[in-house]
Design a protein around this motif. Sequence first.
Motif, PDB file in Angstrom:
ATOM      1  N   THR A  39       0.830  -1.207   0.000  1.00 37.21           N
ATOM      2  CA  THR A  39       0.000   0.000   0.000  1.00 37.21           C
ATOM      3  C   THR A  39       0.865   1.257   0.000  1.00 37.21           C
ATOM      4  O   THR A  39       0.597   2.215  -0.736  1.00 37.21           O
ATOM      5  CB  THR A  39      -0.926   0.000   1.228  1.00 37.21           C
ATOM      6  OG1 THR A  39      -1.780  -1.149   1.184  1.00 37.21           O
ATOM      7  CG2 THR A  39      -1.786   1.258   1.261  1.00 37.21           C
ATOM      8  N   GLN A  40       1.923   1.259   0.815  1.00 33.74           N
ATOM      9  CA  GLN A  40       2.808   2.420   0.858  1.00 33.74           C
ATOM     10  C   GLN A  40       3.515   2.630  -0.478  1.00 33.74           C
ATOM     11  O   GLN A  40       3.627   3.762  -0.970  1.00 33.74           O
ATOM     12  CB  GLN A  40       3.828   2.265   1.986  1.00 33.74           C
ATOM     13  CG  GLN A  40       4.688   3.500   2.214  1.00 33.74           C
ATOM     14  CD  GLN A  40       5.618   3.354   3.414  1.00 33.74           C
ATOM     15  OE1 GLN A  40       5.781   2.268   3.951  1.00 33.74           O
ATOM     16  NE2 GLN A  40       6.237   4.452   3.823  1.00 33.74           N
TER      17      GLN A  40
ATOM     18  N   THR B  22       0.995   3.954  -3.005  1.00 32.95           N
ATOM     19  CA  THR B  22       0.637   5.338  -2.701  1.00 32.95           C
ATOM     20  C   THR B  22       1.754   6.306  -3.100  1.00 32.95           C
ATOM     21  O   THR B  22       1.497   7.369  -3.673  1.00 32.95           O
ATOM     22  CB  THR B  22       0.331   5.490  -1.200  1.00 32.95           C
ATOM     23  OG1 THR B  22      -0.739   4.614  -0.847  1.00 32.95           O
ATOM     24  CG2 THR B  22      -0.074   6.917  -0.873  1.00 32.95           C
TER      25      THR B  22
ATOM     26  N   GLY C   6       2.148   5.489  -7.248  1.00 35.16           N
ATOM     27  CA  GLY C   6       0.968   5.499  -8.108  1.00 35.16           C
ATOM     28  C   GLY C   6       0.979   4.420  -9.162  1.00 35.16           C
ATOM     29  O   GLY C   6       0.201   4.458 -10.119  1.00 35.16           O
TER      30      GLY C   6
ATOM     31  N   ASP D 296       9.784   8.564   3.681  1.00 36.86           N
ATOM     32  CA  ASP D 296       8.904   8.127   2.593  1.00 36.86           C
ATOM     33  C   ASP D 296       9.700   7.836   1.322  1.00 36.86           C
ATOM     34  O   ASP D 296       9.350   8.269   0.227  1.00 36.86           O
ATOM     35  CB  ASP D 296       7.821   9.177   2.320  1.00 36.86           C
ATOM     36  CG  ASP D 296       6.796   9.247   3.429  1.00 36.86           C
ATOM     37  OD1 ASP D 296       6.576   8.205   4.074  1.00 36.86           O
ATOM     38  OD2 ASP D 296       6.226  10.326   3.651  1.00 36.86           O
TER      39      ASP D 296
ATOM     40  N   PRO E  27      -4.709  -3.546  -4.171  1.00 37.24           N
ATOM     41  CA  PRO E  27      -4.837  -2.098  -3.968  1.00 37.24           C
ATOM     42  C   PRO E  27      -5.463  -1.385  -5.166  1.00 37.24           C
ATOM     43  O   PRO E  27      -6.285  -0.478  -5.006  1.00 37.24           O
ATOM     44  CB  PRO E  27      -3.391  -1.639  -3.739  1.00 37.24           C
ATOM     45  CG  PRO E  27      -2.707  -2.847  -3.189  1.00 37.24           C
ATOM     46  CD  PRO E  27      -3.320  -4.005  -3.919  1.00 37.24           C
TER      47      PRO E  27
ATOM     48  N   GLU F 204      -9.255   0.510  -5.181  1.00 42.74           N
ATOM     49  CA  GLU F 204      -9.403   1.944  -5.489  1.00 42.74           C
ATOM     50  C   GLU F 204     -10.148   2.196  -6.792  1.00 42.74           C
ATOM     51  O   GLU F 204     -11.058   3.034  -6.849  1.00 42.74           O
ATOM     52  CB  GLU F 204      -8.012   2.585  -5.549  1.00 42.74           C
ATOM     53  CG  GLU F 204      -8.033   4.075  -5.856  1.00 42.74           C
ATOM     54  CD  GLU F 204      -6.642   4.680  -5.907  1.00 42.74           C
ATOM     55  OE1 GLU F 204      -6.476   5.699  -6.611  1.00 42.74           O
ATOM     56  OE2 GLU F 204      -5.724   4.130  -5.255  1.00 42.74           O
TER      57      GLU F 204
ATOM     58  N   ALA G  15      -7.880   6.299  -1.831  1.00 41.42           N
ATOM     59  CA  ALA G  15      -6.467   6.136  -2.159  1.00 41.42           C
ATOM     60  C   ALA G  15      -5.653   5.944  -0.883  1.00 41.42           C
ATOM     61  O   ALA G  15      -5.864   6.642   0.101  1.00 41.42           O
ATOM     62  CB  ALA G  15      -5.962   7.350  -2.929  1.00 41.42           C
ATOM     63  N   GLY G  16      -4.730   4.987  -0.902  1.00 47.38           N
ATOM     64  CA  GLY G  16      -3.854   4.767   0.237  1.00 47.38           C
ATOM     65  C   GLY G  16      -4.417   3.856   1.299  1.00 47.38           C
ATOM     66  O   GLY G  16      -3.776   3.637   2.320  1.00 47.38           O
TER      67      GLY G  16
END
Length: 410
Positions: free
Chosen positions: A41-42, A45, A48, A107, A246, A250, A257-258
């Motif tokens: 997920t990270q 995110t 993209g 990040d 994911p 979405e 999102a995320g």
Amino acid sequence: MKVGAYFVDRRPLAIPAFRRLWVASAVTAVGGSFSLIAVPTQLFTLSGSSAVVGVSAAISLCALVVSALWSGALADAMDRRRLLLAGNAGLGLAYAGLWLNAALGLDSVGVLLVLVAVQGLSYGATLTSMGAAVPRVVPAEQLVAANSLSSLTRYSGAVVGPLLAGVLIPVIGLGTLYLLDALALGVVLWAVARLPEMQPAAARAGGTLRRLGDGFRYLAGHRVLVAILAVDLAAMVLALPHALLPELAERTYGGRAGGGAELGLLYAAYPAGVLLAGLWSGTFSRATRHGALMASAAMAWGGCVVLLGLTSDLRVALVALVLGGAVNFVLSTFRNAISQAYTDDALRGRIQGSLTVVLMGGPQLATMLHGFGGAALGARSAIVIGGALAVVTVALLIRAVPELWHYDSG
């Protein structure tokens, strides 16, 4: 047979060493599942793109293959308890690094990929040594029951973990989830430290590379073991769509999102099916047609994945994943039981290393292929094609190696 005989077979819990491991896995089941949803997920995110998720799987796969094969040779030459401790300590360090990366606000995709590699190395050592250790503490006639109990506990937490993660990510952030994973590993280390020593059954001359060669020669001479590896690879590599969940959550089911409830439900549905099947593990622990049950479950899994790809209704998708989890419980239970009972203990570490490559490397390779396939063809098309290919491939393997279909533990 009494109705109660079909429920969970608890006989292995009477063995103190196995019971400690089982209790530790129950405590860590929820926390240990957080990173499974948090990392992809990270990455999705931040980038993209599902292709980046695929790259992370490729890195993890390479690390896991090297670690599983090398630690498999070590497991046949040293105390398996020490190898378990080292592997779990490495996992704890990886989770701590993921927490720091998020807590410090870095990040960084690059840092995440490095930590994914550390995680892959640690998983390879942990799963290989665990698979080689269980037959030393559980008698052969209880291996199916022991594998069923382990799956039941692990996936019970995996039902709760993704649901909590999907809800908690927007509230407490990914960093806290990684920290909980790291803390949970402390319980596992305690349980492993209390295991008895597990020295090799017989010392073998030569270095690690020579021991690896012995394992490959043994594997090549046993068609049933080769068939187990091939069926599991077909089911996992071609038909495991976790990398695309994911994107489905979405873009197909309207999730945020995320992370969000849709994503949590999709990740939880599969282990929920495993849990439901595990509650009836007494049925499977007394079956003897292990080969036919494993192969049939692999083909049924492919059919469930096709249904997942065809539907645009979240409810139908969840049903497909629940059914898929149930048949995969059957597949994994008998895969482990056949391999553990069929292999000489002096070579069990090396054979388990090969199976670990399939068990964890197969899904990682699936993540890579589905990530790139989803980017090129669309998520739903990639899922349908993968499920159909899995059914056809397993059917061809049964025809090529009929010994697997006729394998009977009795």
